[in-house]
Design a protein around this motif. Structure first.
Motif: not given
Length: 371
Positions: A116-120, A127-151
């Protein structure tokens, strides 16, 4: 909650389906059960580190699914809605307030930072503390995703949800370039360089705009044949002749508009040289930072030509995506002819087929609408 996500761990390595944990949505966020996700060239660009973004990461940015939960400040969608996920933007900077969210001043933080923009983070693995996400505010290569209301864009329930994800990026980019950015008028001419998903979306959009000369340029005869089927009035195989001369033969004076989807400097130069007086060339292809376009100044100045950069088709997604769906329902924008479906565990096959040009627009089936 536990999810399955496709993770890229190192530059150029395959996607690996792994278990992870996904946070519940924050006040302005939406939890979406992903039904399907398109694979876009930008996913490959990040996987191959042609553009900077942190790895390991969960990619995917053409998600479509069903809203499962919403934060308490969300007003645009409700649980049970069908939605398409698009690019993230802040909604508060000058560009966003002026109606140009594709040029958000915080575009990198909302789409490529890996958080997220705030770094969270939304997605976690112990096992992977440095895993990154929120790609295009979604990371939708997954069974579920959390997105912002905007997108998170609500879409009708009377169209196949599994088909709609690519409207969030590739398809809206090509169609928006013609209908929004270039604002191609009826009776005009346009040359479209590249007949991948973005270019073919542009071909269809040029038909919607009632352009009377629509020239598709590529080296793939099968793609050019499809372009004719989708509305191109002429095609040019750039391997077999001089493209500028061919454009001149077709139009007499050059085209009013050109649109490059390749990002290749030599092709962009050709696109500009094929324009008539006061012609405009739009460009969307991602180009390596060390590449440069060279022109003789007269190519631009003497004929009063314009070279215009375009992101995401200058779209306001909450307006433009429903417009494309309405055109699809009327049979005027048959983007379903571009797609091939793959199961989630076939993600590497789908990516390879996309890179080799075997499939124009792969879509991963991840879940079911009613599951």
């Amino acid at each position: 909650m536990k999810i399955t996500a496709a993770v890229v761990r190192e530059k150029g390595t395959p996607f690996v389906l792994e278990e992870a944990e996904l946070d519940q949505p924050q006040p302005q966020e939406v939890l979406v059960r992903i039904v399907a996700t398109g694979i876009c060239h930008t996913d490959m660009v990040i996987r191959n580190q042609q553009m900077a973004a942190p790895l390991p990461m969960v990619l995917g940015h053409e998600g479509a699914g069903v809203v499962e939960a919403i934060g308490h400040e969300v007003t645009e969608v409700a649980v049970g809605d069908h939605v398409v996920l698009t690019f993230g933007y802040c909604g508060k900077c000058d560009s966003c307030r002026e109606g140009f969210p594709t040029y958000c001043e915080h575009m990198l933080e909302h789409n490529f930072a890996g958080s997220r923009p705030d770094g969270s983070h939304r997605i976690h693995q112990h096992a992977t503390p440095d895993l990154h996400d929120s790609f295009f505010s979604q990371s939708s290569f997954a069974t579920y995703a959390v997105a912002h209301e905007n997108n998170t864009i609500k879409v009708p329930k009377d169209v196949p949800l599994e088909l709609l994800g690519p409207l969030g990026c590739g398809i809206q980019t090509g169609a928006g370039a013609v209908l929004n950015s270039l604002n191609v008028p009826a009776g005009s001419s346009i040359a479209i360089f590249g007949t991948g998903a973005v270019g073919l979306a542009a071909v269809m959009a040029a038909g919607v705009a009632e352009a009377t000369t629509i020239i598709a340029i590529d080296i793939n005869d099968a793609r050019l044949a499809l372009a004719k089927e989708l509305g191109a009035t002429h095609t040019i195989n750039s391997k077999t002749g001089n493209v500028v001369e061919e454009i001149q033969k077709i139009t007499g004076k050059g085209t009013h508009f050109a649109f490059d989807t390749t990002g290749r400097p030599e092709i962009i130069r050709t696109a500009v040289q094929g324009l008539r007086t006061h012609g405009v060339c739009g460009m969307v292809g991602v180009t390596a930072p060390d590449k440069e376009i060279t022109f003789g100044p007269n190519d631009i100045m003497v004929a009063g030509r314009t070279l215009k950069g375009i992101l995401q088709g200058d779209s306001v997604p909450s307006i433009f995506i429903p417009r494309l769906i309405a055109l699809y329902k009327k049979g005027q924008f048959p983007f379903d002819k571009l797609v091939k479906f793959y199961e989630f565990d076939q993600i590497n096959e789908a990516a390879e087929d996309s890179e080799k040009g075997i499939t124009i627009k792969p879509i991963l089936r991840i879940g079911k609408v009613g599951a």
